[in-house]
Design a protein around this motif. Structure first.
Motif, short mmCIF file in Angstrom:
data_model
loop_
_atom_site.label_atom_id
_atom_site.label_comp_id
_atom_site.label_asym_id
_atom_site.label_seq_id
_atom_site.Cartn_x
_atom_site.Cartn_y
_atom_site.Cartn_z
N MET A 119 0.45 -0.99 0.20
CA MET A 119 0.07 -0.02 -0.13
C MET A 119 1.17 1.01 -0.23
O MET A 119 0.33 2.13 -0.68
N LEU A 120 1.81 1.60 0.28
CA LEU A 120 2.82 2.21 0.73
C LEU A 120 3.47 2.95 -0.70
O LEU A 120 3.27 3.77 -1.02
N ILE A 121 4.13 1.93 -1.15
CA ILE A 121 4.60 1.95 -2.72
C ILE A 121 3.28 2.39 -3.41
O ILE A 121 4.09 3.31 -4.12
N ASP A 122 2.23 1.70 -3.47
CA ASP A 122 1.46 2.10 -4.01
C ASP A 122 0.89 3.70 -3.89
O ASP A 122 0.49 5.06 -5.13
N VAL A 123 1.23 4.68 -2.53
CA VAL A 123 0.96 5.57 -2.40
C VAL A 123 1.93 6.87 -3.24
O VAL A 123 1.82 7.83 -3.39
N VAL A 124 3.77 6.34 -2.70
CA VAL A 124 4.84 7.29 -2.66
C VAL A 124 4.77 7.60 -4.30
O VAL A 124 4.74 6.31 -5.59
N PRO A 125 4.68 8.83 -4.82
CA PRO A 125 5.55 9.42 -6.68
C PRO A 125 5.67 8.47 -7.09
O PRO A 125 6.87 8.32 -6.05
N MET A 126 6.24 7.83 -8.07
CA MET A 126 7.29 7.77 -8.99
C MET A 126 8.56 8.26 -8.82
O MET A 126 9.98 7.42 -8.79
N ASN A 127 8.71 10.13 -9.30
CA ASN A 127 9.45 10.74 -8.24
C ASN A 127 9.72 11.27 -7.46
O ASN A 127 10.50 11.83 -6.33
N GLY A 128 9.27 9.78 -5.93
CA GLY A 128 9.39 10.25 -4.29
C GLY A 128 9.24 11.27 -4.03
O GLY A 128 8.09 11.75 -4.33
N MET A 129 9.29 11.05 -2.44
CA MET A 129 8.69 12.22 -2.08
C MET A 129 9.84 13.07 -0.62
O MET A 129 10.71 11.64 -0.47
N THR A 130 8.96 13.77 -0.40
CA THR A 130 10.36 14.26 2.04
C THR A 130 9.69 13.65 2.58
O THR A 130 8.95 13.45 2.37
N LEU A 131 10.41 13.21 3.79
CA LEU A 131 10.14 12.53 4.67
C LEU A 131 10.82 13.51 5.44
O LEU A 131 11.73 13.36 6.02
N GLU A 132 10.29 13.65 6.49
CA GLU A 132 10.79 14.07 8.15
C GLU A 132 10.79 13.18 9.11
O GLU A 132 9.74 12.77 9.85
N ILE A 133 11.32 12.63 9.81
CA ILE A 133 11.61 11.84 10.29
C ILE A 133 11.70 12.43 12.43
O ILE A 133 12.40 13.88 12.36
N ILE A 134 10.19 12.85 13.05
CA ILE A 134 10.93 13.70 13.88
C ILE A 134 10.80 12.73 15.72
O ILE A 134 10.38 11.69 15.47
#
Length: 134
Positions: A119-134
């Protein structure tokens, strides 16, 4: 699109959290995470340092389709991949649906990792995304 990993507990054995992804102000995905505990960003034994990263799609024979957390200082190949137990991790992030002590060892594990990863793979765009780890 932006994702956040909010760490909820680091008990010295494992770090548990939640991954939430937003498209603008709309939450489009949420799951549980499991990582190793914080050990000063040491390779193979520490969780990922807090910060902002780019996440891209990656495929390998070992993990199949998964995600790559890029440009982690002093680390390489930090992945988001299928795993249920912290013992399966070497500094990466596992995703799942819920927490449960699957193997009855006193540590919480994460369930439904394969289904959650898909499900996560299907949500993340093919060009990726920004991820903030808090």
């Amino acid at each position: 699109m932006k994702g956040y990993i909010l760490r909820l507990r680091d008990d010295g054995q494992e770090t548990l959290g939640a991954l939430v992804i937003f498209d603008g102000l709309k939450k489009i995905f949420e799951c549980k995470t499991c990582e190793l505990p914080w050990k000063a960003n040491m390779r193979n034994i520490s969780c990922v340092p807090r910060g902002v990263y780019h996440v891209s799609h990656r495929e390998s024979s070992k993990y199949g389709n998964h995600l790559h957390i890029e440009d982690v200082k002093n680390r390489t190949f930090i992945l988001i991949h299928v795993a249920n137990f912290e013992e399966e991790l070497r500094g990466c992030v596992a995703v799942g649906a819920s927490y449960y002590d699957i193997d009855k060892d006193g540590d919480l594990d994460i369930t439904s990792s394969r289904k959650t990863m898909k499900m996560l793979i299907d949500v993340v765009p093919m060009n990726g995304m920004t991820l903030e780890i808090i």
